[in-house]
Design a protein around this motif. Structure first.
Motif, mmCIF file in Angstrom:
data_model
loop_
_atom_site.group_PDB
_atom_site.id
_atom_site.type_symbol
_atom_site.label_atom_id
_atom_site.label_comp_id
_atom_site.label_asym_id
_atom_site.label_seq_id
_atom_site.Cartn_x
_atom_site.Cartn_y
_atom_site.Cartn_z
ATOM 1 N N PHE A 142 71.683 24.528 -24.648
ATOM 2 C CA PHE A 142 71.208 25.907 -24.672
ATOM 3 C C PHE A 142 72.251 26.736 -25.403
ATOM 4 O O PHE A 142 73.385 26.310 -25.583
ATOM 5 N N THR A 143 71.833 27.921 -25.839
ATOM 6 C CA THR A 143 72.731 28.807 -26.570
ATOM 7 C C THR A 143 72.886 30.108 -25.781
ATOM 8 O O THR A 143 71.963 30.930 -25.757
ATOM 9 N N PRO A 144 74.023 30.299 -25.114
ATOM 10 C CA PRO A 144 74.239 31.530 -24.353
ATOM 11 C C PRO A 144 74.335 32.733 -25.292
ATOM 12 O O PRO A 144 74.918 32.642 -26.366
ATOM 13 N N ASP B 75 82.672 24.667 -16.678
ATOM 14 C CA ASP B 75 82.942 24.584 -18.108
ATOM 15 C C ASP B 75 82.983 25.988 -18.686
ATOM 16 O O ASP B 75 82.277 26.875 -18.220
ATOM 17 N N TYR B 76 83.802 26.167 -19.705
ATOM 18 C CA TYR B 76 83.824 27.436 -20.414
ATOM 19 C C TYR B 76 83.026 27.266 -21.688
ATOM 20 O O TYR B 76 83.168 26.287 -22.403
ATOM 21 N N ALA C 33 73.661 34.048 -13.848
ATOM 22 C CA ALA C 33 74.081 34.380 -12.484
ATOM 23 C C ALA C 33 74.098 35.884 -12.216
ATOM 24 O O ALA C 33 73.890 36.303 -11.078
ATOM 25 N N SER C 34 74.317 36.696 -13.233
ATOM 26 C CA SER C 34 74.439 38.143 -13.022
ATOM 27 C C SER C 34 73.178 38.759 -12.416
ATOM 28 O O SER C 34 73.251 39.671 -11.606
ATOM 29 N N ALA D 184 73.953 28.949 -14.457
ATOM 30 C CA ALA D 184 73.739 27.881 -13.483
ATOM 31 C C ALA D 184 72.623 26.978 -13.999
ATOM 32 O O ALA D 184 71.592 27.474 -14.463
ATOM 33 N N ILE D 185 72.835 25.674 -13.903
ATOM 34 C CA ILE D 185 71.854 24.708 -14.389
ATOM 35 C C ILE D 185 71.218 24.001 -13.202
ATOM 36 O O ILE D 185 71.902 23.501 -12.313
ATOM 37 N N ASP D 186 69.897 23.964 -13.203
ATOM 38 C CA ASP D 186 69.126 23.287 -12.171
ATOM 39 C C ASP D 186 68.306 22.188 -12.837
ATOM 40 O O ASP D 186 67.556 22.455 -13.776
#
Length: 67
Positions: free
Chosen positions: A55-57, A2-3, A32-33, A64-66
């Motif tokens: 969540f709010t990036p 997803d974007y 991920a970075s 990544a979601i776990d």
């Protein structure tokens, strides 16, 4: 994949096989970075096997979601 947009709430609805409404589903979101933990919390049951998390990036990255 997803974007998502920076600084806007992002919602994911995920199917968790064999889950039920009385279960507690927790989630962790990683950047991920640098593989750092970005957010964590409990998902909200929405029906069937589906759970919602938000969540709010805050920066351009891959998340990544776990669960």
């Amino acid at each position: 994949m997803d974007y998502i947009q920076v600084n806007q709430i992002h919602t994911e609805v995920l199917g968790i096989p064999e889950s039920q409404s009385n279960h507690i589903v927790t989630s962790q979101v990683f950047k991920a970075s640098d593989n750092s933990l970005f957010a964590s919390g409990a998902a909200v049951y929405v029906g069937g096997i589906n759970w919602k998390l938000t969540f709010t990036p805050t920066s351009l990255d891959t998340y990544a979601i776990d669960v």
